[in-house]
Design an enzyme around this catalytic site. Structure first.
Site, PDB file in Angstrom:
ATOM      1  N   PRO A  32       0.555 -10.895 -17.672  1.00 45.65           N
ATOM      2  CA  PRO A  32       2.014 -11.059 -17.732  1.00 45.65           C
ATOM      3  C   PRO A  32       2.728  -9.894 -18.420  1.00 45.65           C
ATOM      4  O   PRO A  32       3.852  -9.545 -18.062  1.00 45.65           O
ATOM      5  CB  PRO A  32       2.181 -12.362 -18.529  1.00 45.65           C
ATOM      6  CG  PRO A  32       0.948 -13.150 -18.221  1.00 45.65           C
ATOM      7  CD  PRO A  32      -0.144 -12.126 -18.126  1.00 45.65           C
ATOM      8  N   GLY A  33       2.067  -9.262 -19.405  1.00 47.89           N
ATOM      9  CA  GLY A  33       2.699  -8.148 -20.107  1.00 47.89           C
ATOM     10  C   GLY A  33       2.065  -6.808 -19.832  1.00 47.89           C
ATOM     11  O   GLY A  33       2.335  -5.833 -20.538  1.00 47.89           O
ATOM     12  N   GLN A  55      21.892   4.949  23.398  1.00 40.78           N
ATOM     13  CA  GLN A  55      21.405   6.017  22.527  1.00 40.78           C
ATOM     14  C   GLN A  55      21.191   5.548  21.085  1.00 40.78           C
ATOM     15  O   GLN A  55      20.245   5.973  20.421  1.00 40.78           O
ATOM     16  CB  GLN A  55      22.377   7.194  22.551  1.00 40.78           C
ATOM     17  CG  GLN A  55      21.821   8.437  21.861  1.00 40.78           C
ATOM     18  CD  GLN A  55      22.763   9.611  21.969  1.00 40.78           C
ATOM     19  OE1 GLN A  55      23.927   9.527  21.598  1.00 40.78           O
ATOM     20  NE2 GLN A  55      22.267  10.731  22.499  1.00 40.78           N
ATOM     21  N   GLU A  65      -1.468  -1.558  -5.972  1.00 35.50           N
ATOM     22  CA  GLU A  65      -2.355  -0.438  -6.325  1.00 35.50           C
ATOM     23  C   GLU A  65      -1.604   0.705  -6.996  1.00 35.50           C
ATOM     24  O   GLU A  65      -1.920   1.879  -6.807  1.00 35.50           O
ATOM     25  CB  GLU A  65      -3.101   0.095  -5.078  1.00 35.50           C
ATOM     26  CG  GLU A  65      -3.879  -0.954  -4.319  1.00 35.50           C
ATOM     27  CD  GLU A  65      -5.110  -1.438  -5.072  1.00 35.50           C
ATOM     28  OE1 GLU A  65      -5.258  -1.088  -6.256  1.00 35.50           O
ATOM     29  OE2 GLU A  65      -5.913  -2.171  -4.482  1.00 35.50           O
TER      30      GLU A  65
END
Length: 387
Positions: free
Chosen positions: A127-128, A281, A365
């Site tokens: 959590p921290g 376009q 990550e």
């Protein structure tokens, strides 16, 4: 320079696509919105050997080259990114055990992990403490031949289905710098005091659970210390993040490709003012942008994967691939939603799922801001050169 896959890799990609088209695409939306766990998909991935893609062949794994490894995550994420997460954490843990575990630890776990008989993930975040892993507070105190583990982990993938978890702990909280006192313990999830307290609600990345864990005086034998030596946990964990970033980059390319495929298909089918919107376009420019950025992300990702296969360090290359591909996934999913107009906001269309899944790729990550510092350090240090 050869920018093509080998015949073996192409055949493997075809097998992956067949798995995705048969087992994942038909049920992804329904199961994702209902919260149903993909038990049947997991079984199909086990049968294909995908739980052993980073495990050496001597332990029953596939030990894939890094390009093929990355292909797995691109193709699975094209069908449903959350499913790729089930494989990602498991195979990252297997890689860490294979490269840093003792012979006894490898024999104990890798053969069963490779087949998917046993499952795993990795317990790092608290959590921290997320980006700053040195700030973890989970401790492992020696008590004879055991450790007593106390603390909390959060955002842990595969937690409810894992049989063993490598968990980052402080075996010496007084050491400075802090990482010299950190170790990885292979914790059996059946241990007394180990508790999966709750599943965390998420915007996307569904199909696999992300949980909060409590360790209430969990007794762990000293034989579970990864590698048998204290103080190496941070290095062991970080060593796996290079291939972890290839995993995230591959998933990001998969999301971007799926977003492009959906946008192109819809643009050809949807009519406005008596013509397919692909004739206008404004839509063509969006399709061109999505396609160009997706292909650039793909080339950068497989460039990094190919260099990993050469045995060189790829912290800079993997950081670049993860950073660029994840930002591309976010942009591609948003632009695909815009091509779809109001239907892009509907839960009946896949594109809203891509839009919810993509942001995690810029966080997982290592956040993309961290990736930029990794890239810069590699450039300044000379391990990464451009041009």
């Amino acid at each position: 320079m050869d920018f093509t896959f080998s015949d073996e890799q192409l055949a493997f990609r075809d097998a992956l696509r067949s798995l995705v088209d048969r087992e994942i695409r038909p049920v992804a939306n329904e199961w994702e919105h209902s919260g149903r766990y993909p038990t049947e998909i997991v079984a199909a991935m086990r049968e294909m050997g995908l739980f052993g893609i980073t495990t050496p062949e001597e332990y029953g794994g596939l030990d894939l080259d890094k390009v093929s490894f990355t292909l797995v995550f691109e193709e699975i994420a094209r069908g449903w990114m959350g499913i790729a997460g089930i494989l990602g954490s498991h195979n990252l843990s297997c890689w860490i055990i294979a490269h840093h575990g003792t012979d006894e630890q490898k024999e104990q776990w890798l053969p069963r992990l490779a087949t998917g008989e046993c499952r795993t993930g990795i317990g790092l975040t608290e959590p921290g403490a997320g980006t700053d892993l040195q700030g973890i507070r989970t401790t492992a105190t020696r008590d004879g031949d055991d450790y007593i583990v106390r603390g909390t982990k959060t955002w842990i993938t595969n937690a409810r289905h894992a049989d063993v978890l490598p968990v980052l702990v402080k075996t010496d909280p007084t050491t400075s710098p802090a990482h010299h006192g950190m170790s990885l313990l292979l914790i059996d999830t059946a241990s007394d005091g180990f508790e999966v307290s709750r599943d965390l609600g998420k915007l996307g990345y569904k199909g696999t659970e992300s949980c909060e864990l409590f360790f209430d005086d969990v007794r762990v034998p000293r034989s579970a210390l990864l590698g048998g030596v204290e103080g190496r946990g941070m290095q062991q964990a970080l060593s796996g993040l290079e291939i972890g970033r290839l995993n995230i980059a591959g998933r990001s390319v998969g999301i971007a490709q799926a977003s492009y495929d959906a946008a192109l298909k819809y643009a050809k089918e949807r009519e406005a003012f008596g013509r397919p919107i692909a004739d206008f376009q404004a839509i063509q420019l969006k399709l061109a942008d999505i396609a160009t950025q997706t292909q650039a992300a793909r080339l950068m990702t497989y460039w990094a994967a190919a260099k990993a296969d050469s045995g060189e360090r790829i912290d800079g290359e993997a950081g670049m691939a993860k950073y660029f591909a994840s930002e591309t996934a976010i942009t591609a999913s948003l632009e695909s939603m815009r091509v779809h107009g109001g239907y892009g906001y509907s839960t009946e269309f896949d594109v809203e799922r891509y839009y919810r899944d993509a942001p995690l790729m810029s966080i997982g990550e290592g956040t993309n801001d961290i990736m930029r510092t990794v890239i810069a350090k590699a450039l300044v240090g000379g391990s990464l050169s451009i041009g």
